[in-house]
Write a protein that holds these residues in place. Sequence first.
Motif, PDB file in Angstrom:
ATOM      1  N   CYS A  10       0.834  -1.200   0.000  1.00 54.06           N
ATOM      2  CA  CYS A  10       0.000   0.000   0.000  1.00 54.06           C
ATOM      3  C   CYS A  10       0.871   1.255   0.000  1.00 54.06           C
ATOM      4  CB  CYS A  10      -0.925  -0.021   1.215  1.00 54.06           C
ATOM      5  SG  CYS A  10      -2.119   1.341   1.289  1.00 54.06           S
ATOM      6  N   ASP A  11       1.903   1.278   0.847  1.00 60.24           N
ATOM      7  CA  ASP A  11       2.833   2.413   0.874  1.00 60.24           C
ATOM      8  C   ASP A  11       3.479   2.626  -0.493  1.00 60.24           C
ATOM      9  OD1 ASP A  11       2.886   3.735   3.375  1.00 60.24           O
ATOM     10  OD2 ASP A  11       3.950   2.070   4.281  1.00 60.24           O
ATOM     11  N   GLU A  12       3.954   1.536  -1.081  1.00 65.56           N
ATOM     12  CA  GLU A  12       4.613   1.643  -2.384  1.00 65.56           C
ATOM     13  C   GLU A  12       3.658   2.216  -3.425  1.00 65.56           C
ATOM     14  OE1 GLU A  12       7.367  -1.252  -5.085  1.00 65.56           O
ATOM     15  OE2 GLU A  12       5.390  -2.058  -4.529  1.00 65.56           O
ATOM     16  N   ALA A  13       2.430   1.717  -3.429  1.00 65.95           N
ATOM     17  CA  ALA A  13       1.447   2.198  -4.399  1.00 65.95           C
ATOM     18  C   ALA A  13       1.137   3.676  -4.187  1.00 65.95           C
ATOM     19  CB  ALA A  13       0.170   1.366  -4.299  1.00 65.95           C
ATOM     20  N   MET A  14       1.032   4.107  -2.921  1.00 68.38           N
ATOM     21  CA  MET A  14       0.757   5.517  -2.647  1.00 68.38           C
ATOM     22  C   MET A  14       1.898   6.408  -3.115  1.00 68.38           C
ATOM     23  SD  MET A  14      -1.288   5.914   0.948  1.00 68.38           S
ATOM     24  CE  MET A  14      -0.125   5.015   1.966  1.00 68.38           C
ATOM     25  N   LEU A  15       3.132   5.993  -2.855  1.00 68.73           N
ATOM     26  CA  LEU A  15       4.282   6.799  -3.270  1.00 68.73           C
ATOM     27  C   LEU A  15       4.326   6.957  -4.790  1.00 68.73           C
ATOM     28  CD1 LEU A  15       6.904   5.302  -0.819  1.00 68.73           C
ATOM     29  CD2 LEU A  15       6.250   7.717  -0.929  1.00 68.73           C
ATOM     30  N   ILE A  16       4.026   5.876  -5.502  1.00 72.00           N
ATOM     31  CA  ILE A  16       4.016   5.943  -6.971  1.00 72.00           C
ATOM     32  C   ILE A  16       2.850   6.793  -7.460  1.00 72.00           C
ATOM     33  CG2 ILE A  16       3.721   4.581  -9.071  1.00 72.00           C
ATOM     34  CD1 ILE A  16       5.152   2.271  -7.589  1.00 72.00           C
ATOM     35  N   ALA A  17       1.663   6.572  -6.861  1.00 72.84           N
ATOM     36  CA  ALA A  17       0.459   7.256  -7.325  1.00 72.84           C
ATOM     37  C   ALA A  17       0.477   8.743  -6.998  1.00 72.84           C
ATOM     38  CB  ALA A  17      -0.783   6.610  -6.710  1.00 72.84           C
ATOM     39  N   ALA A  18       1.012   9.099  -5.823  1.00 69.80           N
ATOM     40  CA  ALA A  18       1.006  10.502  -5.420  1.00 69.80           C
ATOM     41  C   ALA A  18       1.802  11.366  -6.385  1.00 69.80           C
ATOM     42  CB  ALA A  18       1.565  10.638  -4.003  1.00 69.80           C
TER      43      ALA A  18
END
Length: 521
Positions: A334-342
């Motif tokens: 989830c953290d990885e996805a947020m960092l990429i998406a943000a």
Amino acid sequence: MTDHVRIRSGAYADSVTLLQVSKRVAGTPGITEAQVAMATALNLDTLAAMGFDVPAETSPNDMVVALRLAESTLEDALAAVDEALAAASRPASRDGAATTAPARTTASALREAPRDAVVLVSVPGASALPEAMDAVEAGHDVMIFSDNVPLEAELALKRAAAGRDVLVMGPDCGTALVGGVGLGFANTVRPGPVGVVAASGTGTQQIICLLDQAGVGVSAALGVGGRDLSQAVGGLATRTALARLDADPATSHVVLVSKPPAPEVAEAITSYAQSLNVPVELALLSPGTDLTARTEAVLTALDVAVPHWRRWGEPEKASGPGFLRGLFVGGTLCDEAMLIAADVLGPIRSNIPLAPELALDTRVITSGTPVDAHTMVDFGDDALTVGRAHPMIDPTLRLAALARAAEDPTTAVVLLDVVLGHGAEPDPAAALAPAVADARTRAAEAGRTLPVVVSLIGTDADPQGLDIQADALAAAGAYVLASNAEATRHALDLVTAAGAPLDSADSAAPDTSVTASGERR
């Protein structure tokens, strides 16, 4: 249909046992829904969302039996509950042989244990300290699977361990590979030269599964707990774990994996890693850093060709503008996805936010309160596992969230993770694939196309069967990718192509926090 709620004061069973009981009772003819759970605040919210009316005086020390009956009588239904509880509590036996009563404490168990035994602690977090300290004081490495362990307890354990050359893996350590044996949630991987030190369970699983796909094996995976690289803990266990692998002749390369660490701790640990003989690849999540890229860097260092990471199914486009809804069981994923998406969409609302002002309250998540922003939820966060099994075992909350996302006309794309391996659901696609198909059908009935993108973390040797799970999800209409970073970027391409409904400045604006009484502000 009729609903019945019974309170059993003083009764107790652990969350995994009660999940098994609920599933067994729900499969009884005439019973349409069954939830047997301890009366924690989270479980009471879940029961309320299911439409059950639980007495207000119920306390966390009570067991709630909630039944929705179509044909079965209440007497028969309660008998089914009693039988399921009794079956779950019977000690296992082998070939009819008598069983030995298990030790009641870690200290008593260690009297019969070999000198190099690793202790696994899986008790309610508030009770973990004395059991784990028994192991530390006896000179045994300990893996603490328990979550909700107080920070002061973690500090006491790791400070005591540092003076004894003992490794404390955890608390909230979900994954480890020690001596070729997987502990907790563990994938089946080939032996090899890469060691992993991780303040992240699913981050470890992503890396070792990608390595396995590339034909590279693992010597050890030592979890240290998600808080180890925080300012408060300061990497105490990380230093011990790195030193262990530096001294291991079977390890030629090490990967250090973490959710976003405290900057000062990351700097100190980086300096320490550079002092070791073994080369250490840093996979510390931050903007511009993802686990797939760091795995590819390890492969390059080993002179191994980077493969095309596997994909299953057919991609499709979103039918119109909307929000990205990430529903995760893995916190690091989830953290990885947020960092990429943000970096593409701007602020992402979450229960494990990248910034405090983007926080989603637990009650917003469990109640299904609409959120007019891109969202990503970690269903494995401590606040969503009080009195419940981890969502890699019990998918109930996430399945409910998926159904709500499908009914929400502002949902453009759904992004999910599925993590295979020992300890996880034996067949996650059995529940998730029909839920994906149903979500897409509901959206289609409303005139929308709802792409569902899945990152599938696993190996061909995992007990669930990687291709079996992937094919089932793809048949339900999901697009399945072995890399979480690639899955996230594909979902972002769909959202941006459809047109995001809010710009990055507006997407942080809605206030979906709740008051202490549960009222929406």
